[in-house]
Design an enzyme around this catalytic site. Structure first.
Site, PDB file in Angstrom:
ATOM      1  N   ASP A 212       1.736  14.995  12.928  1.00  0.00           N
ATOM      2  CA  ASP A 212       2.003  14.925  11.487  1.00  0.00           C
ATOM      3  C   ASP A 212       0.685  14.925  10.713  1.00  0.00           C
ATOM      4  OD1 ASP A 212       3.651  14.906   9.299  1.00  0.00           O
ATOM      5  OD2 ASP A 212       4.042  12.752   9.338  1.00  0.00           O
TER       6      ASP A 212
ATOM      7  N   GLY B 121       7.473   4.169   3.221  1.00  0.00           N
ATOM      8  CA  GLY B 121       8.071   5.472   3.474  1.00  0.00           C
ATOM      9  C   GLY B 121       9.378   5.283   4.197  1.00  0.00           C
ATOM     10  N   GLY B 122       9.806   6.379   4.802  1.00  0.00           N
ATOM     11  CA  GLY B 122      11.062   6.328   5.527  1.00  0.00           C
ATOM     12  C   GLY B 122      10.968   5.397   6.722  1.00  0.00           C
TER      13      GLY B 122
ATOM     14  N   LEU C 260       0.828  -1.212   0.000  1.00  0.00           N
ATOM     15  CA  LEU C 260       0.000   0.000   0.000  1.00  0.00           C
ATOM     16  C   LEU C 260       0.854   1.251   0.000  1.00  0.00           C
ATOM     17  CD1 LEU C 260      -2.656  -1.035   2.679  1.00  0.00           C
ATOM     18  CD2 LEU C 260      -3.020  -0.804   0.214  1.00  0.00           C
ATOM     19  N   GLY C 261       1.984   1.144   0.637  1.00  0.00           N
ATOM     20  CA  GLY C 261       2.846   2.318   0.696  1.00  0.00           C
ATOM     21  C   GLY C 261       4.112   1.984   1.440  1.00  0.00           C
TER      22      GLY C 261
ATOM     23  N   GLY D 280       8.922   2.443   7.025  1.00  0.00           N
ATOM     24  CA  GLY D 280       8.627   1.032   6.839  1.00  0.00           C
ATOM     25  C   GLY D 280       7.740   0.814   5.629  1.00  0.00           C
ATOM     26  N   SER D 281       7.173  -0.395   5.563  1.00  0.00           N
ATOM     27  CA  SER D 281       6.301  -0.729   4.438  1.00  0.00           C
ATOM     28  C   SER D 281       4.946  -1.158   4.972  1.00  0.00           C
ATOM     29  CB  SER D 281       6.891  -1.891   3.634  1.00  0.00           C
ATOM     30  OG  SER D 281       8.225  -1.595   3.320  1.00  0.00           O
TER      31      SER D 281
ATOM     32  N   LYS E 252       1.779  -3.143   8.811  1.00  0.00           N
ATOM     33  CA  LYS E 252       2.881  -2.177   8.714  1.00  0.00           C
ATOM     34  C   LYS E 252       4.112  -2.787   9.355  1.00  0.00           C
ATOM     35  CE  LYS E 252       4.122   2.595   9.932  1.00  0.00           C
ATOM     36  NZ  LYS E 252       3.599   3.920  10.277  1.00  0.00           N
TER      37      LYS E 252
HETATM   38  P1  ATP Z   1       5.608   7.690   5.486  1.00  0.00           P
HETATM   39  O1  ATP Z   1       7.055   7.742   5.858  1.00  0.00           O
HETATM   40  O2  ATP Z   1       5.346   7.904   4.027  1.00  0.00           O
HETATM   41  O3  ATP Z   1       4.715   8.554   6.352  1.00  0.00           O
HETATM   42  P2  ATP Z   1       5.142   5.327   7.033  1.00  0.00           P
HETATM   43  O4  ATP Z   1       6.190   4.305   6.860  1.00  0.00           O
HETATM   44  O5  ATP Z   1       5.142   6.137   8.270  1.00  0.00           O
HETATM   45  O6  ATP Z   1       5.108   6.206   5.737  1.00  0.00           O
HETATM   46  P3  ATP Z   1       2.293   5.111   7.059  1.00  0.00           P
HETATM   47  O7  ATP Z   1       2.222   6.582   6.778  1.00  0.00           O
HETATM   48  O8  ATP Z   1       1.687   4.633   8.314  1.00  0.00           O
HETATM   49  O9  ATP Z   1       3.782   4.573   6.959  1.00  0.00           O
HETATM   50  O10 ATP Z   1       1.677   4.308   5.841  1.00  0.00           O
HETATM   51  C1  ATP Z   1       2.168   4.450   4.517  1.00  0.00           C
HETATM   52  C2  ATP Z   1       0.993   4.396   3.566  1.00  0.00           C
HETATM   53  O11 ATP Z   1       0.344   3.125   3.655  1.00  0.00           O
HETATM   54  C3  ATP Z   1      -0.101   5.409   3.903  1.00  0.00           C
HETATM   55  O12 ATP Z   1       0.139   6.654   3.344  1.00  0.00           O
HETATM   56  C4  ATP Z   1      -1.331   4.732   3.327  1.00  0.00           C
HETATM   57  O13 ATP Z   1      -1.440   4.958   1.951  1.00  0.00           O
HETATM   58  C5  ATP Z   1      -1.045   3.263   3.564  1.00  0.00           C
HETATM   59  N1  ATP Z   1      -1.672   2.837   4.818  1.00  0.00           N
HETATM   60  C6  ATP Z   1      -1.160   2.947   6.058  1.00  0.00           C
HETATM   61  N2  ATP Z   1      -1.976   2.447   6.992  1.00  0.00           N
HETATM   62  C7  ATP Z   1      -3.063   2.008   6.328  1.00  0.00           C
HETATM   63  C8  ATP Z   1      -4.278   1.377   6.729  1.00  0.00           C
HETATM   64  N3  ATP Z   1      -4.526   1.104   8.011  1.00  0.00           N
HETATM   65  N4  ATP Z   1      -5.182   1.057   5.784  1.00  0.00           N
HETATM   66  C9  ATP Z   1      -4.920   1.308   4.477  1.00  0.00           C
HETATM   67  N5  ATP Z   1      -3.791   1.915   4.028  1.00  0.00           N
HETATM   68  C10 ATP Z   1      -2.869   2.253   4.935  1.00  0.00           C
END
Ligand code: ATP
Length: 347
Positions: free
Chosen positions: A232, A112-113, A109-110, A115-116, A132
């Site tokens: 954030d 970032g810095g 789904l995504g 995790g996945s 996550k």
């Molecule tokens: P970033 O560094 O980009 O903020 P991150 O590693 O902190 O990312 P999240 O922001 O929690 O991770 O999640 C990354 C992406 O995954 C979100 O922007 C969203 O698109 C998707 N995502 C996260 N949690 C959920 C969820 N519970 N349901 C559906 N999609 C989700």
């Protein structure tokens, strides 16, 4: 120079990094010079420094056992599997296997810095979940769950806010694997990041924006009433359930415990940080939150960040089109007051 009050009296432009420079995590205080943005290290999840240490750094080596069959289960909603309450901590490999037995992993789904995040399905009942995964070495701050279990601060904060508000994503359980921390989160079946939704629509009519903004306010108020500061808030961290129109606040990876005193470390996205952080390297939780909410409301009704010019953030006068009501304009201007005390309270 001391900024003058109000947005109409334009302060000297300050340059901040724009989108490409957006960084998250605990940042060193920004240098006062306009062109010296604070750069955040890749991962940090909470305030550290002079404010009371609310979480502790941990040097636990990978693979250490945790209470509970899947390791370090949170105090949030009970995990779905029968093994979640087992008193025997299995080895990391077994935890990994248990995870695979209980969830079917889907698409990414995504990432970032931090995790996945993968879409997944809980096999016991077919519920959609998001998984996550955060590498252990990127977890800088740990806290304690109500039962005394040590857990990453993101987990501790999610645990505090996970019940009583549909506007905050629910943590279903969490696991500690040898090399990573796994958060199992609720996932609306059909959802989209608010940022993507806005990009498609360009901007929203005021009526629609009002309903969405109100939902975010309620979620944020829930968090603060639980003693949690998200830090954030931005369209990328808000999910829109396309079936119900409901919003869900996600990603507490930059959060902290709410405190009355000023924070002197920043975590979050720099282009959403308040001017007092840039100018004085300190901010109060609620005032900073209101600033980011002002940016969000502007984004909802105008389809963009008010101060972003390419790679830079330039504070200044905000111009509104005539289609926006005076009330909406006033609310945005008040939230984006240069002086924190001029901003409205969350209530
Ligand atoms: P970033 O560094 O980009 O903020 P991150 O590693 O902190 O990312 P999240 O922001 O929690 O991770 O999640 C990354 C992406 O995954 C979100 O922007 C969203 O698109 C998707 N995502 C996260 N949690 C959920 C969820 N519970 N349901 C559906 N999609 C989700």
């Amino acid at each position: 120079p001391r900024p003058r009050r109000g947005l109409q009296s334009r302060p000297r432009p300050r340059l901040l990094p724009g989108p490409a420079e957006d960084t998250r995590g605990a940042a060193a205080p920004a240098a006062p010079a306009a062109a010296s943005p604070a750069r955040a290290p890749p991962l940090g999840s909470a305030a550290v420094g002079p404010e009371p240490p609310l979480s502790r750094s941990r040097d636990r080596t990978p693979g250490e056992g945790r209470p509970g069959a899947l390791g370090g289960r949170s105090g949030a909603a009970p995990g779905p599997g029968p093994s979640a309450d087992s008193p025997v901590p299995p080895a990391g490999k077994a935890q990994e296997e248990a995870l695979q037995e209980r969830y079917r992993l889907g698409s990414l789904l995504g990432s970032g810095g931090f995790g996945s995040v993968f879409a997944a399905t809980r096999l016991s009942d077919g519920a959609p979940v998001a998984i996550k995964r955060v590498p252990r070495n990127r977890v800088r701050h740990w806290g304690e769950l109500p039962d005394g279990t040590s857990a990453p601060l993101e987990v501790v904060l999610l645990d505090k806010v996970s019940s009583g508000c549909t506007g905050v994503i629910q943590l279903l359980e969490w696991l500690e694997l040898p090399d990573s921390i796994v958060l199992v989160l609720e996932r609306p079946e059909r959802c989209q990041e608010l940022s993507g939704f806005l990009a498609e629509r360009r901007f929203l009519p005021e009526e629609e924006a009002r309903g969405l903004f109100r939902q975010v306010l309620e979620a944020v108020r829930h968090c603060t009433s639980c003693g949690v500061l998200h830090r954030d808030i931005k369209p990328e961290n808000i999910l829109l359930d396309l079936a119900t129109g409901q919003l869900k606040l996600i990603d507490f990876g930059c959060g902290a415990f709410l405190q009355d005193t000023a924070y002197t470390q920043f975590a979050g996205t720099l282009s959403y940080s308040p001017p007092e952080w840039i100018q004085h390297q300190r901010y109060h939780g609620e005032a900073a939150t209101i600033w980011s909410l002002g940016l969000l409301l502007y984004h909802l009704v105008m389809g963009k960040h008010p101060f972003r010019r390419g790679q830079e953030i330039i504070w200044g006068r905000i111009l509104f089109p005539r289609r926006l009501s005076q009330e909406c304009q006033d609310l945005i201007k008040r939230c984006l007051s240069m002086q924190p005390l001029d901003r409205p309270s969350l209530e």
